[in-house]
Design an enzyme around this catalytic site. Structure first.
Site, short mmCIF file in Angstrom:
data_model
loop_
_atom_site.label_atom_id
_atom_site.label_comp_id
_atom_site.label_asym_id
_atom_site.label_seq_id
_atom_site.Cartn_x
_atom_site.Cartn_y
_atom_site.Cartn_z
N ARG A 222 44.92 50.64 93.19
CA ARG A 222 45.34 50.80 91.79
C ARG A 222 44.29 50.25 90.83
NH1 ARG A 222 51.88 50.85 91.12
NH2 ARG A 222 52.24 52.37 92.80
N ARG B 238 50.68 55.96 95.11
CA ARG B 238 51.62 55.47 96.11
C ARG B 238 51.23 56.05 97.47
NH1 ARG B 238 56.43 52.93 95.36
NH2 ARG B 238 56.41 53.47 93.15
N ARG C 51 52.75 51.33 104.53
CA ARG C 51 54.15 51.46 104.14
C ARG C 51 54.60 52.90 104.29
NH1 ARG C 51 54.26 47.66 98.65
NH2 ARG C 51 53.42 45.80 99.66
N SER D 167 52.35 41.88 91.78
CA SER D 167 53.63 41.16 91.66
C SER D 167 53.42 39.76 92.20
CB SER D 167 54.73 41.86 92.46
OG SER D 167 55.11 43.07 91.86
N GLU E 5 52.33 49.04 87.41
CA GLU E 5 52.24 47.81 88.20
C GLU E 5 50.97 47.79 89.05
OE1 GLU E 5 54.05 45.91 92.25
OE2 GLU E 5 55.24 47.45 91.22
#
Length: 425
Positions: free
Chosen positions: A391, A277, A262, A352, A349
């Site tokens: 994570r 990130r 990303r 999801s 987070e």
């Protein structure tokens, strides 16, 4: 993506649903385009009918040796042919414009999704596990990893720039162990079929899962026009693109452990420390393809599968329902799972799990037959992280840190690592 008939049947309700997402009304504009398209189609049909009639009349005129009438009709057919060609070009143009307008609109949310502008309006559903207590000053993962000599951001920057990390030795093995544990858990205990998909995909695949056209800037593109996958959701969901499935095969559940890429174009200044990130990260993804009747129950099941990973790792977490302002473009409802990070003294987070209804299926033209002779219906699709490996590594490092700088390995991972702790340097 939406069927224009939904807009035509209830334009006010359609705009009200968009308003929940903070989007401006669109029904009037869409219906104007559709009216234009319908008018062109009607003129085309009239012209084609007239051409067919004139073509038949030519034969009759020639049969009666009425050459003047035959020539007049031939001229009429030629004019109608030009009219039809022009009309077909106009229809293609307005259809493409209507398709572009429809594809730019976000999915409609379920009735129980909280309305709000940002993450502050998310609603906590439950907390599971107790955050650990420490009798020493806890550190964040980057400080732990650098002190161990096994996490190197400076060398990663030299190799690739910011938002990359080099892991070595036991820390690299621990990350690999986490991914292997997740994929084994989902295939052996949760009924998912493992897939090893391409990491490069075409435009159609990224459009199908709704990253294109709106989020092109968040992706990496190759020089030959393909895209690096931002998540395995893209290839896994597109496995059924353009197909008509046997309804008896559903739900279809697949999983993959892949690198993800990303650009993080919209996250400037966010999570710049450590490896929270990254441009490149590993994630275990779950995708389900279901019927409309199965999809909501499947979201609960999928979320439970992701939770089971964190429970096995002994990590405290909470589950929240995202509000309309924090919801992803293609989702009807999303449950975020947030893991406790002692170094930040907060939940972050790590997964999801989203139900998308038939939103992606319409873009992919993915359907199923409820019965062998029944008309095909659009499938429903779901996707969820099961979970983000990087994570999870952060969470293990921070929750299992020791006063001397060492890190214990969760018991469930020891068969994968071959060691019980990473000793301080």
């Amino acid at each position: 993506m939406f069927d224009i008939r939904v807009v035509r049947d209830a334009p006010d309700a359609f705009d009200a649903a968009l308003a929940k997402r903070g989007a401006p009304p669109a029904a009037s504009r869409l219906l104007e385009l559709d009216d234009e398209r319908r008018a062109i189609v009607s003129r085309l049909q009239d012209a084609q009918t007239a051409r067919n009639a004139a073509s038949k009349a030519i034969g009759k005129a020639k049969a009666t040796r009425n050459e003047d009438e035959a020539q007049r009709l031939i001229g009429e057919v030629a004019e109608l042919k030009t009219t039809i060609q022009t009309g077909e070009e106009q229809e293609r143009d307005v259809t493409q414009r209507l398709h572009a307008e429809l594809s730019a609109l976000p999915n409609m949310v379920l009735a129980d999704v909280p309305v709000g502008e940002d993450e502050d309006a998310n609603v906590e559903l439950r907390r599971v596990g107790e955050p650990p207590k420490f009798d020493f000053e806890v550190r964040e993962h980057d400080a732990i990893g650098e002190a161990l000599g096994l996490m190197d951001f400076e060398r990663a920057g030299k190799l690739a720039g910011s938002r990359f990390t080099v892991l070595t030795g036991k820390l690299a093995r621990l990350e690999r162990a986490l991914g292997q544990f997740m994929i084994d858990r989902h295939t052996e205990a949760h009924g998912y079929t493992e897939v090893s998909p391409p990491l490069l995909v075409r435009d159609e695949a990224v459009f199908g899962t709704a990253q294109l056209p709106k989020f092109a800037d968040d992706l990496f593109r190759t020089t030959d026009g393909r895209w690096l996958i931002p998540t395995a959701e893209v290839p896994l969901t597109n496995l059924v693109a353009g197909e008509i499935l046997d309804g008896r095969q559903l739900p279809l559940r697949v999983t993959a452990l892949t690198p993800c890429f990303r650009s993080e174009a919209g996250s400037a200044g966010r999570d710049v420390r450590g490896m929270l990130r990254q441009h490149q990260f590993t994630k275990c993804e779950m995708v389900s393809v279901t019927t409309a009747e199965q999809s909501l129950d499947e979201q609960e099941r999928m979320t439970g599968c992701a939770e089971a990973v964190l429970q096995a790792l002994g990590l405290a977490y909470r589950v929240v329902t995202l509000c309309t302002g924090d919801l992803g473009f293609g989702a009807r409802r999303t449950y975020d799972i947030e893991v406790w990070l002692p170094g930040q003294n907060t939940y972050r987070e790590i997964s999801s799990c989203s139900v998308c209804g038939d939103f992606q299926a319409r873009r992919m033209n993915a359907r199923y037959r409820p019965e062998p002779d029944a008309s095909p219906l659009f499938v429903h699709t779901l996707n969820g992280s099961g979970v983000a490996v990087g994570r999870a590594l952060i969470a293990v490092m921070e929750n299992y840190q020791e006063a001397d700088g060492s890190v214990r390995v969760p018991e469930v991972l020891v068969p994968y690592t071959g060691f019980e702790r990473i000793d301080a340097k």
